[in-house]
Design an enzyme around this catalytic site. Structure first.
Site, PDB file in Angstrom:
ATOM      1  CD  GLU A  50      -1.675  -2.391   1.657  1.00 51.34           C
ATOM      2  OE1 GLU A  50      -0.477  -2.616   1.925  1.00 51.34           O
ATOM      3  OE2 GLU A  50      -2.579  -3.240   1.809  1.00 51.34           O
ATOM      4  CG  PHE A 112      -9.513  -9.464  11.868  1.00 44.00           C
ATOM      5  CD1 PHE A 112      -8.266  -9.888  12.316  1.00 44.00           C
ATOM      6  CD2 PHE A 112      -9.768  -9.502  10.504  1.00 44.00           C
ATOM      7  CE1 PHE A 112      -7.309 -10.340  11.436  1.00 44.00           C
ATOM      8  CE2 PHE A 112      -8.809  -9.956   9.607  1.00 44.00           C
ATOM      9  CZ  PHE A 112      -7.578 -10.386  10.078  1.00 44.00           C
ATOM     10  CD  GLN A 113      -7.122  -7.268   8.213  1.00 42.15           C
ATOM     11  OE1 GLN A 113      -8.043  -7.041   7.438  1.00 42.15           O
ATOM     12  NE2 GLN A 113      -5.982  -7.819   7.833  1.00 42.15           N
ATOM     13  CE  LYS A 162     -17.013  -6.423   4.267  1.00 40.36           C
ATOM     14  NZ  LYS A 162     -16.364  -7.692   4.642  1.00 40.36           N
ATOM     15  CG  MET A 475      22.755  11.784   2.478  1.00 44.54           C
ATOM     16  SD  MET A 475      23.992  12.899   1.762  1.00 44.54           S
ATOM     17  CE  MET A 475      23.078  13.606   0.396  1.00 44.54           C
TER      18      MET A 475
HETATM   19  C1  LIG Z   1      12.607   5.548   4.983  1.00 45.32           C
HETATM   20  C2  LIG Z   1      13.917   6.185   5.298  1.00 45.32           C
HETATM   21  N1  LIG Z   1      14.774   5.590   6.152  1.00 45.32           N
HETATM   22  C3  LIG Z   1      15.968   6.161   6.423  1.00 45.32           C
HETATM   23  C4  LIG Z   1      16.335   7.341   5.843  1.00 45.32           C
HETATM   24  C5  LIG Z   1      17.677   7.997   6.157  1.00 45.32           C
HETATM   25  N2  LIG Z   1      18.505   8.068   4.958  1.00 45.32           N
HETATM   26  C6  LIG Z   1      18.618   9.174   4.201  1.00 45.32           C
HETATM   27  S1  LIG Z   1      19.578   8.977   2.867  1.00 45.32           S
HETATM   28  C7  LIG Z   1      19.931   7.387   3.276  1.00 45.32           C
HETATM   29  C8  LIG Z   1      20.849   6.548   2.431  1.00 45.32           C
HETATM   30  C9  LIG Z   1      20.276   6.249   1.110  1.00 45.32           C
HETATM   31  O1  LIG Z   1      21.088   5.250   0.504  1.00 45.32           O
HETATM   32  P1  LIG Z   1      20.840   4.817  -0.993  1.00 45.32           P
HETATM   33  O2  LIG Z   1      19.404   4.569  -1.225  1.00 45.32           O
HETATM   34  O3  LIG Z   1      21.746   3.705  -1.301  1.00 45.32           O
HETATM   35  O4  LIG Z   1      21.205   6.128  -1.806  1.00 45.32           O
HETATM   36  P2  LIG Z   1      22.601   6.903  -1.886  1.00 45.32           P
HETATM   37  O5  LIG Z   1      22.650   7.872  -0.763  1.00 45.32           O
HETATM   38  O6  LIG Z   1      23.702   5.870  -1.774  1.00 45.32           O
HETATM   39  O7  LIG Z   1      22.565   7.586  -3.208  1.00 45.32           O
HETATM   40  C10 LIG Z   1      19.285   7.038   4.462  1.00 45.32           C
HETATM   41  C11 LIG Z   1      19.397   5.722   5.131  1.00 45.32           C
HETATM   42  C12 LIG Z   1      15.390   7.930   4.967  1.00 45.32           C
HETATM   43  N3  LIG Z   1      15.627   9.095   4.362  1.00 45.32           N
HETATM   44  N4  LIG Z   1      14.215   7.322   4.691  1.00 45.32           N
END
Ligand SMILES: Cc1ncc(C[n+]2csc(CCOP(=O)(O)OP(=O)(O)O)c2C)c(N)n1
Length: 574
Positions: A50, A112-113, A162, A475
């Site tokens: 979803e 439920f749910q 529902k 990042m």
């Molecule tokens: C749902 C979620 N969890 C954690 C983060 C924290 N976060 C920001 S950037 C990042 C790394 C992203 O890695 P990747 O998808 O490999 O992209 P890259 O930075 O290597 O281009 C994380 C863990 C986030 N923004 N969103």
């Protein structure tokens, strides 16, 4: 005509011009799915989660300017929408989500749910409804669409028990004008505010326009260009404002903020007047608020009065539609010139060019993500809609893919939601089937929602995927490198063989490891006209997005790229 609530749902969607719905069935919304049999005009897309449905609706909305629609069942189906709703909320994206709910007599008994989804989503929706009578249903749906698309757009959720779906009533689509006490979606600027703003503009010597997503949403792109030229004022863009002002325009400063250009950030800090248009002074744009634009008077125009004086106190705050307000403002304002200021900015731009990676001779054979994005930009003629995930690659897309068209960059700016890219790209490509759509994702975020490859395949969506694989949560690794003494905890990532994975879904894929392979891979992807195509770009692992303003630091306190990347010994310089 007598109809069930479930039929009324589809009738109302048709009346709102909906022909595409992203949704997932379950016990609590089965009557709605059963009634779909009679509504062949509506195309229903089954995502694999979803969250994917909500991001698809969001991507569709951002690409088309229309309201996107997502559906889910009660309980876990509804809670799986939460991240998508929060993402749409922070970026002002108009979506309507319809959730099934347990029957009204069971509400409050941990049936439920059962989940209190209106309670859960109250702070992350523009509005939400729990419809308790079939007689209210059509009114609620009509209002929901109106609220989602009017004024500052945003997500609206409608929870449908529902028994409301199975009860019947006489259906007539309401046509009276919608009146919602206390909701004034489009305020109008006051003449004295306009005059006050004109005075500040006339007296400024170093003005800067800050252009955000509100420029795109109000359809004021041409007006902003005309205004900037009229008063010879440079324009900085927020991440979500990209596309509202041509990036090859001599007055364009590029992106501002944490990973903005040196010239944009220095210009803001040295400006004597900021003109903030449809932006909200997000902390990634301002850096340390205590030292933000210390020499500048400030004018803020935004459709949402609650944004004015929220993060940054301004001298003139105007609540109004930007396009209309700029028309008022321009009327009676003589042309102005700011030659010395433009000259000064040019010196900062020259410095950026000296540090620019693409202007450096690299002796490393390893592919750089910035080169991938740059080449993608040139090979697609800058014409593609780019949909990003979140991380370093997102910032490189913002920096190296010049967006000069409305709705051309779709990205989770406010929420920074990893996993957004692929489903949002599917939604965008379904909304704009004649346009070229590229998803750019990192190996981390891609794996959060990659099951939607199956959706793309089932629907034969012509979405092209550039997977930037650096073997890390890049990042976060960058923050660890710069601020946590290179302790790379929980950021190295083992990934599957992405090409083999794509093949398992029936998606054609190629791997690129060197720069001279990019062109033929991109050509192959562009020529593929029968569903999704994936390119895995294996890029340098330890790479850094420059410039960078550390979180909470002063905006001018940027960590810059060393003047020569080739000299591995030079450390990043503040
Ligand atoms: C749902 C979620 N969890 C954690 C983060 C924290 N976060 C920001 S950037 C990042 C790394 C992203 O890695 P990747 O998808 O490999 O992209 P890259 O930075 O290597 O281009 C994380 C863990 C986030 N923004 N969103």
């Amino acid at each position: 005509m007598e109809m069930t609530g479930a039929e009324i749902v589809w009738e109302c969607l048709l009346r709102e011009g909906v022909d595409l719905v992203f949704g997932y069935p379950g016990g609590a919304n089965l009557p709605i799915y059963d009634a779909l049999t009679k509504y062949g005009q509506i195309h229903h897309v089954l995502p694999r989660h979803e969250q994917g449905a909500a991001h698809m609706a969001d991507g569709y909305a951002r690409a088309t300017g229309k309201v996107g629609v997502a559906m889910a069942t009660s309980g876990p189906g509804a809670t799986n929408l939460v991240t998508g709703l929060a993402t749409a909320m922070l970026d002002s994206s108009p979506i309507v989500c319809l959730t099934g709910q347990v029957p009204t007599p069971a509400i409050g008994y941990n049936a439920f749910q059962e989940a209190d989804i209106t309670g859960i989503t109250l702070p992350i929706t523009k509005h939400n409804y729990l419809v308790t009578s079939v007689d209210e249903l059509a009114f609620s749906i009509r209002e929901a669409f109106y609220i989602a698309r009017s004024g500052r757009p945003g997500p609206v959720l409608i929870d449908l028990p529902k028994d409301v779906q199975t009860s019947t009533t006489e259906f007539q689509y309401p046509t009276d004008p919608i009146r919602l006490p206390g909701y004034r979606p489009v305020p109008t600027a006051l003449p004295e505010q306009i005059e006050e703003a004109r005075k500040l503009i006339r007296s400024a010597e170093r003005p800067v326009i800050l252009a955000g997503r509100g420029v795109l949403l109000s359809g004021a792109c041409a007006e902003v260009v005309a205004f900037a030229e009229h008063i010879e004022t440079p324009v900085g863009l927020t991440l979500l404002g990209k596309g509202c002002f041509p990036e090859n325009h001599p007055l364009c400063l590029g992106m501002m903020g944490m990973h903005g250009t040196g010239e944009a950030n220095h210009a803001v800090q040295e400006a004597d007047l900021l003109l903030a248009f449809g932006m909200r002074f997000d902390d990634r744009v301002t850096g340390n608020l205590a030292t933000y634009a210390p020499k500048a008077r400030k004018i803020h125009i935004d459709i949402d009065p609650s944004e004015i004086n929220k993060n940054v106190e301004v001298d003139v705050g105007i609540a109004g539609d930007l396009r209309e307000t700029l028309d008022f403002l321009l009327d009676g304002l003589e042309t102005l010139e700011h030659g010395p200021w433009i000259q000064r900015i040019a010196t900062w731009r020259d410095e950026s060019m000296e540090r620019e990676l693409l202007n450096q001779v690299l002796d490393s054979p390893v592919l750089k993500a910035a080169e991938v994005v740059h080449d993608l930009w040139t090979l697609t003629g800058g014409e593609a809609i780019t949909v990003t995930d979140v991380g370093q690659h997102q910032m490189w897309v913002a920096q190296y893919y010049e967006h000069s068209q409305r709705h051309a960059l779709i990205t989770s700016g406010g929420m920074g939601t990893m996993g957004f890219g692929l489903p949002a790209g599917i939604g965008a490509a379904m909304g704009r089937p004649d346009d070229e759509v590229w998803v750019v994702a990192g190996d981390g975020g891609f794996q959060m929602t990659m099951a939607e490859l199956a959706t793309a395949m089932q629907e034969k969506v012509k979405v092209k995927i550039a997977l930037i694989n650096n073997g890390y949560l890049g990042m976060v690794r960058q923050w660890q490198e710069l601020f946590y003494e290179k302790r790379y905890n929980a950021t190295p990532m083992l990934s599957p063989d992405f090409c083999a994975l794509a093949a398992a879904y029936g998606v054609p894929a190629v791997r690129v490891e060197q720069r001279d392979q990019i062109e033929s891979a991109v050509r192959q992807a562009r020529a593929h006209d029968d569903g999704p195509f994936l390119i895995e770009f294996v890029v340098q692992q330890h790479d850094v997005v420059f410039p960078m303003v550390p979180a909470g630091a002063d905006l001018h306190d940027m960590i810059r790229r060393p003047r020569s990347e080739a000299s591995e010994t030079e450390e990043p310089t503040p």
